[in-house]
Design an enzyme around this catalytic site. Sequence first.
Site, short mmCIF file in Angstrom:
data_model
loop_
_atom_site.label_atom_id
_atom_site.label_comp_id
_atom_site.label_asym_id
_atom_site.label_seq_id
_atom_site.Cartn_x
_atom_site.Cartn_y
_atom_site.Cartn_z
N SER A 94 0.86 -1.30 0.07
CA SER A 94 -0.08 0.09 0.03
C SER A 94 0.93 1.20 -0.03
CB SER A 94 -0.93 0.02 1.10
OG SER A 94 -0.15 0.06 2.30
N GLY A 95 2.14 1.11 0.00
CA GLY A 95 3.09 2.39 -0.07
C GLY A 95 3.19 2.98 -1.50
N LYS A 144 17.21 0.73 -2.88
CA LYS A 144 18.28 1.51 -2.11
C LYS A 144 17.46 2.38 -0.94
CE LYS A 144 19.14 6.06 -3.31
NZ LYS A 144 18.08 7.09 -3.43
N ASP A 154 18.76 -0.10 -8.36
CA ASP A 154 19.40 1.40 -8.76
C ASP A 154 18.62 2.03 -9.93
OD1 ASP A 154 20.37 3.44 -9.77
OD2 ASP A 154 22.42 3.39 -8.49
N HIS A 155 17.57 2.57 -9.73
CA HIS A 155 16.52 2.73 -10.85
C HIS A 155 17.12 3.45 -12.08
CE1 HIS A 155 15.74 6.81 -9.21
NE2 HIS A 155 15.62 7.19 -10.40
N ASP A 182 22.47 9.91 -1.05
CA ASP A 182 21.23 9.85 -1.86
C ASP A 182 21.27 9.54 -3.36
OD1 ASP A 182 18.23 10.03 -1.88
OD2 ASP A 182 18.57 11.89 -2.95
N HIS A 204 23.50 6.20 -7.88
CA HIS A 204 23.15 6.75 -9.49
C HIS A 204 24.26 7.20 -9.92
CE1 HIS A 204 19.33 5.97 -7.79
NE2 HIS A 204 19.11 7.19 -7.24
N LYS A 228 19.82 19.52 -5.39
CA LYS A 228 18.63 19.91 -5.20
C LYS A 228 18.41 21.54 -5.46
CE LYS A 228 16.77 15.57 -3.04
NZ LYS A 228 16.56 14.87 -4.32
#
Length: 497
Positions: free
Chosen positions: A28-29, A165, A194-195, A252, A257, A357
């Site tokens: 349900s995440g 990750k 690792d998308h 992160d 990545h 970011k």
Amino acid sequence: MDQHNTKRHGIDTVEMMDDMTFVLFGASGDLAKRKIYPALYNLYIEGKMPHALSVVGLGRRPYTKEDFHAIIRESLETFSRRDVKEENLDEFLEAFRYFIFDAMKTESYQDLKAFIEERESERSVPENRLFYLSVAPKLVEPITESLHESGITNTAGWKRLIVEKPFGSDLHSARHLNDELTKVFQEEEIFRIDHYLGKPMVQNLESLIRPNPILSSLWNHEQIANVQITASETVGVGTRAGYYDKAGAIRDMVQNHLLQLVMMTALHHPEKLTPKQIEEKKKAIMESLRPIDENEMPQHVVRGQYEAGEMNAEPIPGYLEEDGVAENSNNDTYFAARLYIDNNYWKGIPFYIRTGKRLEKKSTRIIIEFKNEVEEDEDAQGAVSNLLMIEINPNESVGLRINLKDDGNEKFEPAYINFSKNLDAQPEAYENLLNDAMLGNSTYFAHWSEVELSWKWVQPILEAFENDTLPLHGYKAGTDGPEAAEKLLNEDGFTWW
Ligand code: BG6
């Protein structure tokens, strides 16, 4: 078992997909709703699913089967890249069942075992079980242990584990986690997501150079001046301060990545490679990655944090003003570094990497800058270095910058050749990754050797950050990052592209 004729990985084989149970922890995440259900649906539409499939979704919320199906339907309607087709939706949903489950209660695993077996028998699925842990990192270890102790992983067929990750938070914790997982699953059975490795353009990198002699003939240290890898984001910390304020850009984005992008870019090979060879080459690249000495770190590494600024004419708060961020936090929201790969191939060629970011643009790209041999040449006024530009996100394109004479035929001007992919036709990263995991192909997953070596490279930098021995450069939200990152390249006579 279903057959898929595929050449996606440049491997001319008919890939066989076994019938299986897909056990999803965290059903349900957010990730399940945004990525996993849409990916499974698109694979289903493309016929890339096993003939007999049972999906068991686990979560603590007391959903019924109908509630669960409604959640999946809504997820597809909101996030699938394809429109949902009513005529086959029921057949797709029929594979899915929900099981109310508390991962920390060891006694519930026996009930889960019985439930999985019941569905295996209903849907004639052999005991091939794929466990996807889309859960908080702290749950990965106890779940794996309980799967083992309950006998759920003791299958007559195969078993596989997919983990998201972060894989550990430093070298020590990553090693510990891996030791625990490998008590239950062999390395070949563990699929660390690792998308970035699932992104179509990243998967293209490995095969982009070889069939293009105009590129492969230039792909060497005599011709390449530098490589620049950028992953810039416009978003801020958002609602994730609890995690991000401890992780920072280095954990992160960089350890996983960006270092994967370095490996995939440096993965030069004149012949076609098998998945095993790709794994070995990536490991060798990480072994050749020059460690950054503590004393030299300020010369090679830039860390930054965003300050209040403006984006699209809107005021943007600084990192320290964001909800959940510790007062006086010196967490990094920006990272840039100069890297060297000391192998025959890349010796002496700097790789510059950066991520942050609240930067001006969302863009993930790799730029190869070639040497400019005619810079000093009187007849070549205006000529600039050639660039090979690979855009990974948000567009997917390959471009070249060349020199052409201007309209007056007097001096050179840069001209751009660009090939863009049709984004609507591209699979999402999660489709590629789930398809591979279901086929048992781990080429585009982070193997333990890569993960361990990445943490090893990153570890001294983490320590320098923790001990505050590196300056923390402020940059205004909506800009290109700290000035110090410009200097990193200027010192070598380059600029960021
Ligand atoms: C995730 C990070 O792994 O990647 C996020 O945790 C980041 O902080 C995201 O925003 C970026 O992914 P993408 O695919 O949008 O470049």
